[in-house]
Design an enzyme around this catalytic site. Structure first.
Site, PDB file in Angstrom:
ATOM      1  N   TYR A   1     -13.912   8.409 -12.357  1.00 20.09           N
ATOM      2  CA  TYR A   1     -13.550   7.212 -11.604  1.00 20.09           C
ATOM      3  C   TYR A   1     -14.040   5.727 -12.296  1.00 20.09           C
ATOM      4  O   TYR A   1     -13.189   4.813 -12.276  1.00 20.09           O
ATOM      5  CB  TYR A   1     -14.303   7.301 -10.067  1.00 20.09           C
TER       6      TYR A   1
ATOM      7  N   ASP B   1       0.881  -1.146  -0.115  1.00 15.23           N
ATOM      8  CA  ASP B   1      -0.009  -0.201   0.107  1.00 15.23           C
ATOM      9  C   ASP B   1       0.924   1.218  -0.155  1.00 15.23           C
ATOM     10  O   ASP B   1       1.891   1.226   0.620  1.00 15.23           O
ATOM     11  CB  ASP B   1      -0.900   0.001   1.292  1.00 15.23           C
TER      12      ASP B   1
ATOM     13  N   PRO C   1     -21.858  16.945  -9.982  1.00 15.46           N
ATOM     14  CA  PRO C   1     -22.031  16.915 -11.502  1.00 15.46           C
ATOM     15  C   PRO C   1     -22.051  15.505 -11.829  1.00 15.46           C
ATOM     16  O   PRO C   1     -21.244  14.827 -11.480  1.00 15.46           O
ATOM     17  CB  PRO C   1     -20.819  17.757 -11.899  1.00 15.46           C
TER      18      PRO C   1
ATOM     19  N   THR D   1     -15.967  -2.406  -9.598  1.00 13.81           N
ATOM     20  CA  THR D   1     -17.304  -1.765  -8.927  1.00 13.81           C
ATOM     21  C   THR D   1     -18.691  -1.848  -9.962  1.00 13.81           C
ATOM     22  O   THR D   1     -18.332  -1.992 -11.233  1.00 13.81           O
ATOM     23  CB  THR D   1     -16.815  -0.200  -8.926  1.00 13.81           C
ATOM     24  N   ASP D   2     -19.631  -1.765  -9.387  1.00 19.00           N
ATOM     25  CA  ASP D   2     -20.957  -1.700 -10.176  1.00 19.00           C
ATOM     26  C   ASP D   2     -21.112  -0.224 -11.168  1.00 19.00           C
ATOM     27  O   ASP D   2     -21.652  -0.367 -12.035  1.00 19.00           O
ATOM     28  CB  ASP D   2     -22.236  -1.777  -9.354  1.00 19.00           C
ATOM     29  N   GLU D   3     -20.152   0.711 -10.750  1.00 17.38           N
ATOM     30  CA  GLU D   3     -20.389   1.987 -11.363  1.00 17.38           C
ATOM     31  C   GLU D   3     -19.821   1.965 -12.741  1.00 17.38           C
ATOM     32  O   GLU D   3     -20.004   2.989 -13.443  1.00 17.38           O
ATOM     33  CB  GLU D   3     -19.434   3.165 -10.441  1.00 17.38           C
TER      34      GLU D   3
ATOM     35  N   LYS E   1     -11.784   2.510 -13.577  1.00 18.76           N
ATOM     36  CA  LYS E   1     -12.154   1.010 -13.170  1.00 18.76           C
ATOM     37  C   LYS E   1     -12.598   0.314 -14.323  1.00 18.76           C
ATOM     38  O   LYS E   1     -12.125  -0.985 -14.599  1.00 18.76           O
ATOM     39  CB  LYS E   1     -13.211   1.167 -12.010  1.00 18.76           C
TER      40      LYS E   1
END
Ligand code: NAD
Ligand code: TYD
Length: 373
Positions: A157, A34, A303, A131-133, A161
């Site tokens: 973002y 990390d 936004p 991610t589901d995004e 991904k």
């Protein structure tokens, strides 16, 4: 016995996963890599890092030489890749770092795994957390996303991904790298950095700050308790088919305004049950018998704010027999209790180092809803 590389293990989900793995597979060895960005916190994993079964390495996944050396030093059986820039709001105001970490960093890890494992992929796995995004936004009447839903990311973002997912898939297709991917919904639980909705609201409530609700508060998310997510990842590592993607959802869709209301009520109940809380958190309205809901405030919308996310997790249930089991009421209560009990953890984040970091990297003060940090 296996050796795991957990990237981003000092962040929210990675730290929970490292603890989950240490508890459930004590004979395995874990290396946590990390960079300790603003979102990474060594406090979250210090109790796990005994130097023998669990080792911490401070480093950047974009540093190809360092990552390759790490793969030479350890014969990793599995990589569980959490490291990322993860906050949509930040990606709106400064997105270059998202491309660097989420795309380039993932690429570096894929190359290192390929080069270290090329003589035999037997027993190896590269697991990518997504991610589901990546699927964009759902209309109210649309069915939840399956793994076959079209990619349609809307924020920088989500775009970064999506790009990383495609890279991972391409290494499976082109090189035969043994990969799996999970696309999960919004997580919540212990150790989440207080820029995300749930911890931000809890800490603002406890310190008597406004609870900023974007837009009309009608945006819907599908909330997944982080421990359920960790168990889902473990089931994919154990029994998931190589090259496959699995959606992980909590099965709890709720508009933000209702979620924040439930959090306020949970906090109110805790203050009613425990008189000592009023002394520890005197600025919380509940300390003087008022409702914490009084802090809820509508603010300017984000936004490009996606309206609704919802995950269909049937593939995980049918193929691997896993379904998230924590109810929203129980998960929220456990999360509130954790932040009440662990104020030393979040008070250090509130201490000012965070503001300095934001100024240094973004050249601005934290955005309005973070101003209390
Ligand atoms: P987080 O922001 O809490 O933690 C990210 C961690 O990655 C931090 O410890 C940070 O120091 C580390 N990191 C960042 N850049 C790095 C770099 N260049 N090299 C090494 N480490 C670096 O994120 P999280 O919420 O724990 O999310 C983990 C993963 O899950 C991410 O890939 C995210 O996209 C995905 N995800 C999160 C959620 C959620 O609700 N939190 C939902 C869906 C998917
Ligand atoms: P967030 O936790 O940032 O996760 P994501 O954007 O990845 O879903 O936000 C969750 C929801 O809460 C999202 O609809 C935006 C909203 N939100 C607020 O209304 N106020 C806030 O201060 C924050 C941080 C989020």
């Amino acid at each position: 016995m296996s050796t795991l590389l957990i990237t981003g293990g000092a962040g929210f989900i990675g730290a929970n996963f490292a603890a989950y793995w240490r508890r459930s597979r004590p004979a395995d060895r874990v290396v946590i890599l990390d960079a300790l960005t603003y979102a990474g916190n060594f406090d979250s994993i210090s109790a796990l890092c005994d130097g023998e079964y669990c080792r911490f390495v401070h480093g950047d996944i974009c540093d190809a030489a360092a990552v390759q050396t790490l793969f030479q030093e350890h014969d990793f059986d599995m990589v569980v890749h959490f490291a990322a820039e993860s906050h949509v709001d930040r990606s709106i105001y400064a997105s270059q770092v998202f491309t660097r970490t989420n795309v380039q960093g993932t690429h570096v890890l894929l190359d290192a795994a390929l080069s270290a494992w090329k003589s035999s992929f037997e027993g190896r796995r590269f697991h990518h957390i997504s991610t589901d995004e990546v699927f964009g936004s759902l209309a109210p009447e649309e069915a939840p996303w399956t793994e076959l839903a079209r990619y349609d990311p809307t924020s920088p973002y989500a775009a970064s991904k999506a790009a990383s997912d495609f890279l991972v898939r391409s290494y499976a297709h082109t090189h035969g790298l043994p990969v799996t991917i999970t696309n999960c919904s919004n997580n919540y639980g212990p150790y989440q950095f207080p820029e995300k909705l749930i911890p931000l609201m809890i800490l603002n409530a406890l310190t008597g700050q406004k609870l900023p609700i974007y837009g009309d508060g009608g945006n819907i998310r599908d909330w997944l308790y982080v421990e359920d997510h960790c168990a889902a990842i473990a089931s994919v590592l154990d029994r998931g088919r190589q090259g496959e993607t699995y959606n992980v959802g909590g099965g709890h869709q709720i508009p933000n305004i209702e979620l924040v209301g439930q959090l306020c009520d949970t906090i109110g109940r805790r203050f009613a049950e425990d008189e000592g809380l009023a002394e520890r958190f005197p600025d919380c309205p509940a300390a003087s018998g008022r409702t914490t809901r009084s802090l809820m405030t509508f603010v300017r919308d984000r936004p490009g704010h996606d309206r609704r996310y919802a995950i269909c997790a049937d593939k995980l249930a049918h193929e691997l027999g896993f379904r998230a089991g924590t109810t929203l009421a129980d998960g929220l209560a456990r999360t509130v209790d954790w932040y009440l009990a662990n104020d030393a953890w979040w008070r250090r984040i509130h201490s000012g180092a965070y503001r300095e970091w934001v100024k240094l990297h973004y050249g601005t003060e934290p955005k309005r809803s973070l101003a209390s940090l």
